[in-house]
Design a protein around this motif. Structure first.
Motif: not given
Lengths: 239, 239
Positions: A8, A91, B61, B66-68, B70, B92-93, B152, B154
């Motif tokens: 991270r 972060s 996703f 996931f991150e890619a 929006t 989002k999560e 993922t 997050a």
DNA sequence: CTGCGTGTGTCACTCGGTGTCAAACATGAC
DNA sequence: GTCATGTTTGACACCGAGTGACACACGCAG
């Protein structure tokens, strides 16, 4: 979990070795590396900024709550720019969580240092006791941080994520010690049990300890009691 | 942990009862409430949008990571605005994690439904088996989600946070069953052990199951094996 | 038709986080 | 001393998550 902890901290910063900020875990052991006693001046400067940032942040968080403090606020209060803050910490959560970054490594090395023939319960108890001893020894420094983490969903989530990483490390070490398949059920299960105890004790300690500096209960006594429950399962290894 | 799960979903939305999106946990039991069989047209519309949003999101996703993806992307693809997305999901999560929102409640009710005299290990095994059975029964739906979460950071963090909440619930239920002090060490420890097993099994299952629909291993067999390890500790209650 | 409540889209905004660039600085060679 | 090099920093612009406010459209009672 089997997810690699996922670095991270993509930017441990160009010039820095690894961890800044006074780690909470081990007493920083003075003897191990007598050589390499020359922290470059640049490194010390970096360290200075890092601790300044950390302390400023912790103070603000404790005062106004984690969410209510913006990164800009912390950075400005510490005398740097927001951009620089993110060159030191990946972060906002990192400022707090990195405070206990060493715990995982400490546990693992402590486990590795235990005599080979020792029962898993005893070895794990000792491993998990290291960071708890640090907490018990310096409650005035650790209690606020632990309470902050446990009381802030976002921080708790990060903390648990870290723990998942520790669990893998401990499981690997354990598998090696016992000559078991690291992909078996026992290693991660045992590591998870130890960490569950760790978590439970941390939690109870942070609740029970008087808000004054001196904690009310001894975390080492608590963890020993918890392992009294776990031992029958931990020591019945079958693979 | 003793942190209240903190209602991360501040907006269960004005008109909605509680959980949208097809929960993964229980088979949705059809019998329980014979009365109140009239889902307002508005409610059904809401449900429709929710599932559309969830499915669109999961698909994106899985495809791009996931991150890619929006939120705007998901919302637009589902035919609503970004603002509306956040009227259905707190974050989002949440779209992913809410998919298994029911698990905690399922475990607790399953635990509560076990006969009073049953040994803790057996009762907890049954409780934890409920969501795992759901996974085993519909791997084609559950596997991608589980893999997404476990892979993922997050999402993993959020998942673990949820688990901390489940742990408190299970600990409370357990304390009630056994007539123990909920503030004692045993209840949270036992609940944590059960969830550790749950997590370990989920993890191994998601790795071992062939990428094709049909999973390779039976999660129920795995969890039974794991509880074989835990049982000696779980059933040696002392308070 | 009019009023009302609910759901939605639009807009504007805050804040976490990142990429880029240029200035400031320390370091080392000549 | 000076030039060249490399690192750290601040300033700026930018993206995406998430929120608040307002206005508009719909379904429904009067």
């Amino acid at each position: 979990m089997s997810t690699p902890p996922a670095p991270r901290t993509p930017a441990p910063a160009p010039g820095a070795p690894a961890s800044d900020a006074p780690a909470l875990g081990a007493p920083a052991s003075d003897a191990p590396a007598p050589a390499l006693r020359a922290p470059t001046l640049a490194q010390r400067k970096r360290q200075l900024v890092a601790t300044e940032l950390t302390e400023t942040a912790l103070q603000l968080f404790a005062h106004k709550g984690f969410e209510a403090v913006t990164v800009d606020e912390v950075a400005t209060a510490a005398g740097v720019s927001k951009r620089t803050f993110f060159r030191y910490f990946a972060s906002k959560e990192d400022v707090v969580v990195q405070f206990l970054a060493g715990m995982g490594a400490d546990m693992r090395t402590a486990l590795a240092a235990r005599p080979a023939g020792e029962r898993p319960s005893a070895a794990l108890l000792h491993a998990v006791s290291v960071p708890l001893a640090a907490c018990g020894d310096h409650p005035e420094r650790t209690l606020p941080v632990v309470r902050l983490i446990l009381g802030t969903p976002a921080l708790l989530a990060r903390f648990l994520e870290h723990e998942a990483g520790w669990r893998e490390e401990l499981a690997g070490e354990l598998a090696g010690r016992l000559g078991l398949d690291p992909a078996g059920l026992y290693p991660p299960l045992a590591a998870g049990m130890a960490l569950t105890a760790f978590e439970t004790v941390l939690c109870r300690w942070s609740e029970d300890a008087g808000s004054g500096g001196g904690g009310g209960v001894d975390p080492l006594a608590l963890i020993a009691e918890a392992f009294g429950v776990l031992a029958p399962a931990l020591d019945a290894v079958r693979g």
